[in-house]
Scaffold this active site. Structure first.
Site, PDB file in Angstrom:
ATOM      1  N   HIS A 121       0.932  -1.313  -0.045  1.00  0.00           N
ATOM      2  CA  HIS A 121      -0.133  -0.016   0.068  1.00  0.00           C
ATOM      3  C   HIS A 121       0.816   1.258   0.026  1.00  0.00           C
ATOM      4  O   HIS A 121       2.059   1.187   0.493  1.00  0.00           O
ATOM      5  CB  HIS A 121      -0.775  -0.236   1.139  1.00  0.00           C
ATOM      6  CG  HIS A 121      -2.148   0.808   1.173  1.00  0.00           C
ATOM      7  ND1 HIS A 121      -1.788   2.310   1.557  1.00  0.00           N
ATOM      8  CD2 HIS A 121      -3.317   0.994   1.124  1.00  0.00           C
ATOM      9  CE1 HIS A 121      -2.828   2.921   1.809  1.00  0.00           C
ATOM     10  NE2 HIS A 121      -3.871   2.196   1.261  1.00  0.00           N
ATOM     11  N   ASP A 198       2.974  -3.835   8.072  1.00  0.00           N
ATOM     12  CA  ASP A 198       1.717  -3.459   7.744  1.00  0.00           C
ATOM     13  C   ASP A 198       0.631  -4.397   7.902  1.00  0.00           C
ATOM     14  O   ASP A 198       0.397  -5.463   7.089  1.00  0.00           O
ATOM     15  CB  ASP A 198       1.324  -2.826   6.405  1.00  0.00           C
ATOM     16  CG  ASP A 198       0.370  -2.490   5.980  1.00  0.00           C
ATOM     17  OD1 ASP A 198      -0.923  -2.504   6.813  1.00  0.00           O
ATOM     18  OD2 ASP A 198      -0.053  -1.858   4.722  1.00  0.00           O
ATOM     19  N   GLN A 201      -4.525  -5.549   6.938  1.00  0.00           N
ATOM     20  CA  GLN A 201      -5.277  -6.413   6.330  1.00  0.00           C
ATOM     21  C   GLN A 201      -5.306  -7.743   6.928  1.00  0.00           C
ATOM     22  O   GLN A 201      -5.896  -8.622   6.529  1.00  0.00           O
ATOM     23  CB  GLN A 201      -5.020  -6.557   4.518  1.00  0.00           C
ATOM     24  CG  GLN A 201      -5.284  -5.316   3.986  1.00  0.00           C
ATOM     25  CD  GLN A 201      -6.636  -4.640   3.736  1.00  0.00           C
ATOM     26  OE1 GLN A 201      -7.723  -5.511   4.206  1.00  0.00           O
ATOM     27  NE2 GLN A 201      -6.972  -3.577   3.657  1.00  0.00           N
ATOM     28  N   LYS A 224     -11.053  -1.195  10.097  1.00  0.00           N
ATOM     29  CA  LYS A 224     -11.056  -2.570   9.398  1.00  0.00           C
ATOM     30  C   LYS A 224     -11.340  -3.489  10.210  1.00  0.00           C
ATOM     31  O   LYS A 224     -11.504  -4.792   9.675  1.00  0.00           O
ATOM     32  CB  LYS A 224      -9.742  -2.581   8.626  1.00  0.00           C
ATOM     33  CG  LYS A 224      -9.408  -1.545   7.586  1.00  0.00           C
ATOM     34  CD  LYS A 224      -8.073  -1.682   6.764  1.00  0.00           C
ATOM     35  CE  LYS A 224      -7.557  -0.658   6.070  1.00  0.00           C
ATOM     36  NZ  LYS A 224      -8.383  -0.206   5.019  1.00  0.00           N
ATOM     37  N   CYS A 361      -4.634   2.492  -3.811  1.00  0.00           N
ATOM     38  CA  CYS A 361      -3.372   2.976  -3.346  1.00  0.00           C
ATOM     39  C   CYS A 361      -2.229   2.084  -3.452  1.00  0.00           C
ATOM     40  O   CYS A 361      -1.459   1.749  -2.303  1.00  0.00           O
ATOM     41  CB  CYS A 361      -3.760   3.216  -1.904  1.00  0.00           C
ATOM     42  SG  CYS A 361      -5.002   4.683  -1.479  1.00  0.00           S
TER      43      CYS A 361
END
Length: 406
Positions: A121, A198, A201, A224, A361
């Protein structure tokens, strides 16, 4: 899992959009919020609204207890060793920037290397680009396999003794690729490099244990994972956080302020300047309760079944390309031949089906895929095979519509 009972906890799902029952397939962008999270925010603002850490009055004590209680809950949720290692932020983007500005800019030098992947991302590329420009360090990219995965051999061939930071997503927001973070961390540590993950997700969809992964920094967002927008977390190993510099300065993060010099509070507060994200943290705490009650293992298994079903059904659609590896997180990214993804998403929306369309993104990854944009259907605990069937029907309508147009 009783999907119907879970869906009943999400008021927003009980509505029609454009004359059709809503099918929400955009949880990778932001998840919907259960009643318990909504009520936790209402309760805070109705009964306990106060600033934290400052006042000795009853409301201030209640708010502080809830805020710091949320930190303890996050610590247990991700397997951190201490609440000192849990920093509340505005989200994943802020957390990654904190590491790039507070750590990388102070400890990198010319000739050092930062290893990333093309699937990142933008939030896990641009901060490192800026850190490299500021310090003279060099960006290196771990190459992708044809299916959008990475191999440990490629990791080993990219990381060297010059590598100081390895920044990688746990799960790709476009391809669904699940990266082997534990093994990547091991390889990085063999070269005395740190890992920055990251987790935007992954954290909502699977059980995360940062101690087991042995990553040095881990970032994720609340919105999220059923929590409010505007709250996230930076986990960092205590020794690294103690060396790292704050990036925001002002009230609450200070120990002593003189006319010309100031000192900072201990962890974690030295990174939380100003009035913190009180309601967001309380909402995140409620979201963790909700997810743990359902069970992260159950959520992960459910999503595997749904995404496998989606891959099977979508692969039967002529002229449709699916991107990413077979084994993936809970999303499917695709394009319909001859139809721009924005047009696909518009037709799907007319059928009450919400998907994401664009570059997500991830423009470097779009270039690697040789496309300008894609459509993405992302699933969560409130989705099931019926939603997939509606998606397939909507795609067929898009094909028919644009076939007639052209």
């Amino acid at each position: 899992m009783d999907i119907q009972a879970i869906r009943e906890q999400f008021p927003i799902l009980n509505q029609d959009v454009n004359g059709h029952p809503l099918v929400y397939l955009d949880s990778a962008a932001t998840s919907q919020k259960p009643v318990s999270v909504i009520k936790s925010l209402e309760e805070y603002y109705r009964q306990n609204n106060s600033n934290v850490h400052r006042g000795v009055h009853t409301l201030g004590t209640r708010a502080t207890d809830q805020y710091e209680g949320a930190r303890d809950k996050v610590k247990n949720f991700i397997g951190a060793s201490s609440t000192e290692e849990v920093i509340f932020t505005r989200g994943t983007t802020t957390a990654l920037n904190m590491v790039a500005y507070g750590y990388a800019r102070h400890f990198l030098k010319e000739g050092d290397e930062i290893a990333v992947t093309p699937m990142e991302h933008h939030s896990n590329i641009i901060p490192w680009q800026q850190a490299a420009k500021y310090t003279g360090a060099k960006l290196k990219y771990i190459p992708l396999e044809d299916d959008g995965s990475i191999t440990l051999e490629s990791v080993r061939s990219t990381i060297s003794d010059k590598t100081k930071i390895v920044a990688v997503t746990h799960v790709s927001n476009v391809l669904g690729t699940i990266n082997p973070i534990k093994e990547i961390s091991q390889i990085a540590h063999e070269h005395d490099a740190i890992t920055v993950v990251d987790g935007a997700q992954s954290t909502p969809h699977m059980k995360v244990d940062v101690t087991d992964l042995d990553c040095d920094f881990f970032a994720f967002s609340g919105h999220k994972m059923c929590a409010p927008t505007g709250v996230g977390v930076l986990y960092g190993k205590k020794a690294l956080l103690e060396k790292m510099e704050p990036v925001e300065f002002g009230g609450e993060m200070i120990d002593f302020v003189g006319l010309y010099e100031s000192t900072w509070k201990d962890l974690p507060w030295k990174f939380e300047g100003g009035t913190p994200i009180i309601a967001g943290a309380i909402g995140l705490s409620a979201a963790i309760d909700f997810l743990e009650e359902v069970g992260l293992e159950q959520i992960e298994e459910h999503e595997k079944r749904v995404v496998q079903y989606a891959q099977e059904k979508l692969s039967e659609v002529d002229g449709l390309t699916i991107y990413g590896p077979k084994q993936r997180g809970g999303l499917v990214t695709f394009n319909i031949e001859g139809v721009h993804p924005h047009d696909s998403a518009t037709v799907l929306d007319a059928e009450g089906i919400a998907v994401r369309a664009g570059h997500h993104c991830a423009q470097p990854l779009m270039k690697w895929l040789d496309v300008t944009a894609t459509a993405r259907a992302s699933f969560y605990l409130y989705n099931d095979e019926n939603d997939v069937d509606r998606l397939v029907e909507g795609i067929q309508r898009a094909k028919e519509y644009f076939g007639d147009v052209f």
